[in-house]
Design a protein around this motif. Structure first.
Motif, PDB file in Angstrom:
ATOM      1  N   UNK A 159       0.792  -1.223   0.000  1.00  0.00           N
ATOM      2  CA  UNK A 159       0.000   0.000   0.000  1.00  0.00           C
ATOM      3  C   UNK A 159       0.824   1.272   0.000  1.00  0.00           C
ATOM      4  N   UNK A 160       2.116   1.137   0.347  1.00  0.00           N
ATOM      5  CA  UNK A 160       2.971   2.326   0.355  1.00  0.00           C
ATOM      6  C   UNK A 160       3.604   2.553  -1.021  1.00  0.00           C
ATOM      7  N   UNK A 161       4.066   3.762  -1.230  1.00  0.00           N
ATOM      8  CA  UNK A 161       4.839   4.052  -2.439  1.00  0.00           C
ATOM      9  C   UNK A 161       6.188   3.344  -2.353  1.00  0.00           C
ATOM     10  N   UNK A 162       6.673   2.946  -3.507  1.00  0.00           N
ATOM     11  CA  UNK A 162       7.977   2.288  -3.566  1.00  0.00           C
ATOM     12  C   UNK A 162       8.933   3.223  -4.286  1.00  0.00           C
ATOM     13  N   UNK A 163       9.748   3.901  -3.517  1.00  0.00           N
ATOM     14  CA  UNK A 163      10.578   4.951  -4.109  1.00  0.00           C
ATOM     15  C   UNK A 163      11.953   4.472  -4.553  1.00  0.00           C
ATOM     16  N   UNK A 164      12.334   3.261  -4.165  1.00  0.00           N
ATOM     17  CA  UNK A 164      13.696   2.828  -4.473  1.00  0.00           C
ATOM     18  C   UNK A 164      13.749   1.355  -4.851  1.00  0.00           C
ATOM     19  N   UNK A 165      14.794   1.036  -5.607  1.00  0.00           N
ATOM     20  CA  UNK A 165      15.248  -0.345  -5.590  1.00  0.00           C
ATOM     21  C   UNK A 165      16.471  -0.370  -4.687  1.00  0.00           C
ATOM     22  N   UNK A 166      16.704  -1.540  -4.113  1.00  0.00           N
ATOM     23  CA  UNK A 166      17.726  -1.646  -3.076  1.00  0.00           C
ATOM     24  C   UNK A 166      18.795  -2.662  -3.484  1.00  0.00           C
ATOM     25  N   UNK A 167      20.018  -2.206  -3.388  1.00  0.00           N
ATOM     26  CA  UNK A 167      21.133  -3.132  -3.537  1.00  0.00           C
ATOM     27  C   UNK A 167      21.557  -3.550  -2.143  1.00  0.00           C
ATOM     28  N   UNK A 168      21.544  -4.849  -1.897  1.00  0.00           N
ATOM     29  CA  UNK A 168      21.858  -5.339  -0.552  1.00  0.00           C
ATOM     30  C   UNK A 168      23.366  -5.466  -0.402  1.00  0.00           C
ATOM     31  N   UNK A 169      23.934  -4.605   0.405  1.00  0.00           N
ATOM     32  CA  UNK A 169      25.382  -4.661   0.648  1.00  0.00           C
ATOM     33  C   UNK A 169      25.708  -5.702   1.713  1.00  0.00           C
ATOM     34  N   UNK A 225       8.502   0.673 -10.930  1.00  0.00           N
ATOM     35  CA  UNK A 225       8.559   1.167 -12.309  1.00  0.00           C
ATOM     36  C   UNK A 225       7.280   1.892 -12.711  1.00  0.00           C
ATOM     37  N   UNK A 226       6.173   1.500 -12.134  1.00  0.00           N
ATOM     38  CA  UNK A 226       4.906   2.124 -12.500  1.00  0.00           C
ATOM     39  C   UNK A 226       4.488   3.210 -11.517  1.00  0.00           C
ATOM     40  N   UNK A 227       5.320   3.452 -10.538  1.00  0.00           N
ATOM     41  CA  UNK A 227       5.036   4.485  -9.519  1.00  0.00           C
ATOM     42  C   UNK A 227       3.665   4.278  -8.880  1.00  0.00           C
ATOM     43  N   UNK A 228       3.324   3.044  -8.659  1.00  0.00           N
ATOM     44  CA  UNK A 228       2.066   2.741  -7.982  1.00  0.00           C
ATOM     45  C   UNK A 228       2.371   2.239  -6.574  1.00  0.00           C
ATOM     46  N   UNK A 229       1.327   1.831  -5.866  1.00  0.00           N
ATOM     47  CA  UNK A 229       1.541   1.403  -4.492  1.00  0.00           C
ATOM     48  C   UNK A 229       1.949  -0.065  -4.444  1.00  0.00           C
ATOM     49  N   UNK A 230       2.723  -0.373  -3.445  1.00  0.00           N
ATOM     50  CA  UNK A 230       3.261  -1.729  -3.312  1.00  0.00           C
ATOM     51  C   UNK A 230       2.153  -2.749  -3.105  1.00  0.00           C
ATOM     52  N   UNK A 231       2.274  -3.886  -3.767  1.00  0.00           N
ATOM     53  CA  UNK A 231       1.377  -4.997  -3.461  1.00  0.00           C
ATOM     54  C   UNK A 231       2.076  -5.969  -2.516  1.00  0.00           C
ATOM     55  N   UNK A 232       3.376  -5.813  -2.396  1.00  0.00           N
ATOM     56  CA  UNK A 232       4.154  -6.684  -1.521  1.00  0.00           C
ATOM     57  C   UNK A 232       4.852  -5.838  -0.464  1.00  0.00           C
ATOM     58  N   UNK A 233       5.497  -6.511   0.465  1.00  0.00           N
ATOM     59  CA  UNK A 233       6.241  -5.816   1.509  1.00  0.00           C
ATOM     60  C   UNK A 233       7.682  -6.310   1.494  1.00  0.00           C
ATOM     61  N   UNK A 261      18.307   3.309  -4.752  1.00  0.00           N
ATOM     62  CA  UNK A 261      18.326   3.973  -6.051  1.00  0.00           C
ATOM     63  C   UNK A 261      16.909   4.368  -6.447  1.00  0.00           C
ATOM     64  N   UNK A 262      16.703   5.658  -6.654  1.00  0.00           N
ATOM     65  CA  UNK A 262      15.378   6.126  -7.058  1.00  0.00           C
ATOM     66  C   UNK A 262      15.141   5.812  -8.530  1.00  0.00           C
ATOM     67  N   UNK A 263      13.898   5.940  -8.961  1.00  0.00           N
ATOM     68  CA  UNK A 263      13.586   5.683 -10.375  1.00  0.00           C
ATOM     69  C   UNK A 263      14.248   6.732 -11.266  1.00  0.00           C
ATOM     70  N   UNK A 264      14.290   7.972 -10.788  1.00  0.00           N
ATOM     71  CA  UNK A 264      14.992   8.999 -11.559  1.00  0.00           C
ATOM     72  C   UNK A 264      16.462   8.618 -11.692  1.00  0.00           C
ATOM     73  N   UNK A 265      17.042   8.176 -10.595  1.00  0.00           N
ATOM     74  CA  UNK A 265      18.437   7.763 -10.625  1.00  0.00           C
ATOM     75  C   UNK A 265      18.661   6.605 -11.584  1.00  0.00           C
ATOM     76  N   UNK A 266      17.742   5.668 -11.547  1.00  0.00           N
ATOM     77  CA  UNK A 266      17.828   4.506 -12.445  1.00  0.00           C
ATOM     78  C   UNK A 266      17.812   4.955 -13.901  1.00  0.00           C
ATOM     79  N   UNK A 267      16.854   5.815 -14.230  1.00  0.00           N
ATOM     80  CA  UNK A 267      16.767   6.288 -15.615  1.00  0.00           C
ATOM     81  C   UNK A 267      17.995   7.099 -15.991  1.00  0.00           C
TER      82      UNK A 267
END
Lengths: 187, 187
Positions: free
Chosen positions: B42-52, B86-94, B106-112
DNA sequence: CGCGCGATTGAGTAATTTCAAATCTAGTGG
DNA sequence: CCACTAGATTTGAAATTACTCAATCGCGCG
């Protein structure tokens, strides 16, 4: 044929006539009858295929020769044994025509050329790949969480046209249940 | 942290110091304790995460609040609700921390920006996406064709380290069986 | 010690598979 | 137009597998 590819690509990135002319040089056209294997397990996988018309079936035979359907590829889908294609190894799966099918074939050299020489095509394939990954995760979730009937209904909702084009045996092999069980779902 | 990312990227494409310096400006570092949600349904997903370092868990709760595990993300994995991202919609998963975890965000802007401004990074993400898609197809095949015991053994063979780090309940939610059934497999 | 959490075990129930047989359907040749 | 066949689909019945719910076990920690 090529016009179909162009429309497909232009849903993601716009292309000038010159650009598309160059893109199209990377593809070869092929046409296969129903029941033809584009490749079988153990063979080299030299192309990915864009389905211009018809229906393909990516499948795997287990040790007991039972058939498991990894995916159906309708018009505007890209299909191959991607692992074998990208790694230049032998296919673990087979790709079969369920209908007479016209495809556009792209070699790995062509793919790399397209991606590196024209940024738009790199973006295009990146978007397709992301979409494929997301779709696969959805299917994993569906397999984890839904029973066969619910999975059937999801397909009915998501790609009703497919149900008109594949046999129930094939559908069962895609859903991951026996054809008898599918038959008993009383849908 | 960033050095880990650099090594990870350089397994695919070489980067000069200057290039990596530019790449690294796109990321922010974050650290979360065990049981922290990076995002919830239900929340916005603003990043993809690289697990260090650490371990993440992408999961879905069905209507009965039963937990289904779409994937585990160990070191050097990228994770997110990719559809929502990628679709800037709300998360269906957690996305949950199973261990104290350090990530690069990494934000979507950063990705692009990374993909379009530096061809190497476009190639990098394309390769990662293809690998993710191929891996998902393998898991689909495993779900279609193997029973829970065989799937367990595949994980044992393919990522034994994971089994040391997740509970059997979580493993069951990943394999798609009840924890009682997993417990009875006598492995 | 006793609590809490995860893992295991038990028993009954539900779902699915398997193998076999019966039914249906589309295409073919007489 | 009809009978026939091959293939697909459905149905039946028994066996297997997995699930649920409940109880118990094991262990680390306050």
């Amino acid at each position: 044929m090529l016009e179909k590819l162009r429309q497909h690509i232009e849903q993601v990135v716009p292309l000038s006539n010159e650009e598309f002319a160059w893109v199209s040089t990377h593809f070869t056209i092929a046409e296969f009858p129903k029941k033809h294997f584009l490749f079988e397990k153990g063979e080299r996988v030299n192309h990915i295929y864009f389905v211009a018309s018809g229906l393909l079936n990516l499948l795997y035979y287990d040790e007991e020769a039972k058939e498991h359907i990894v995916s159906f590829a309708m018009e505007d889908w890209w299909e191959s044994d991607f692992y074998a294609y990208f790694h230049r190894t032998k296919a673990s799966m087979s790709l079969l025509c369920l209908e007479p099918t016209m495809v556009l074939c792209l070699s790995l050299e062509g793919y790399h050329s397209l991606c590196t020489q024209m940024q738009k095509m790199g973006s295009f394939f990146l978007q397709k790949s992301n979409a494929g990954f997301i779709g696969s995760q959805q299917r994993i979730l569906s397999l984890l969480m839904s029973n066969a009937k619910e999975r059937y209904e999801q397909i009915l909702h998501h790609s009703p046209a497919l149900l008109q084009r594949v046999s129930k045996t094939q559908l069962a092999a895609y859903l991951g249940v026996s054809r008898e069980t599918l038959s008993r779902l009383k849908i």
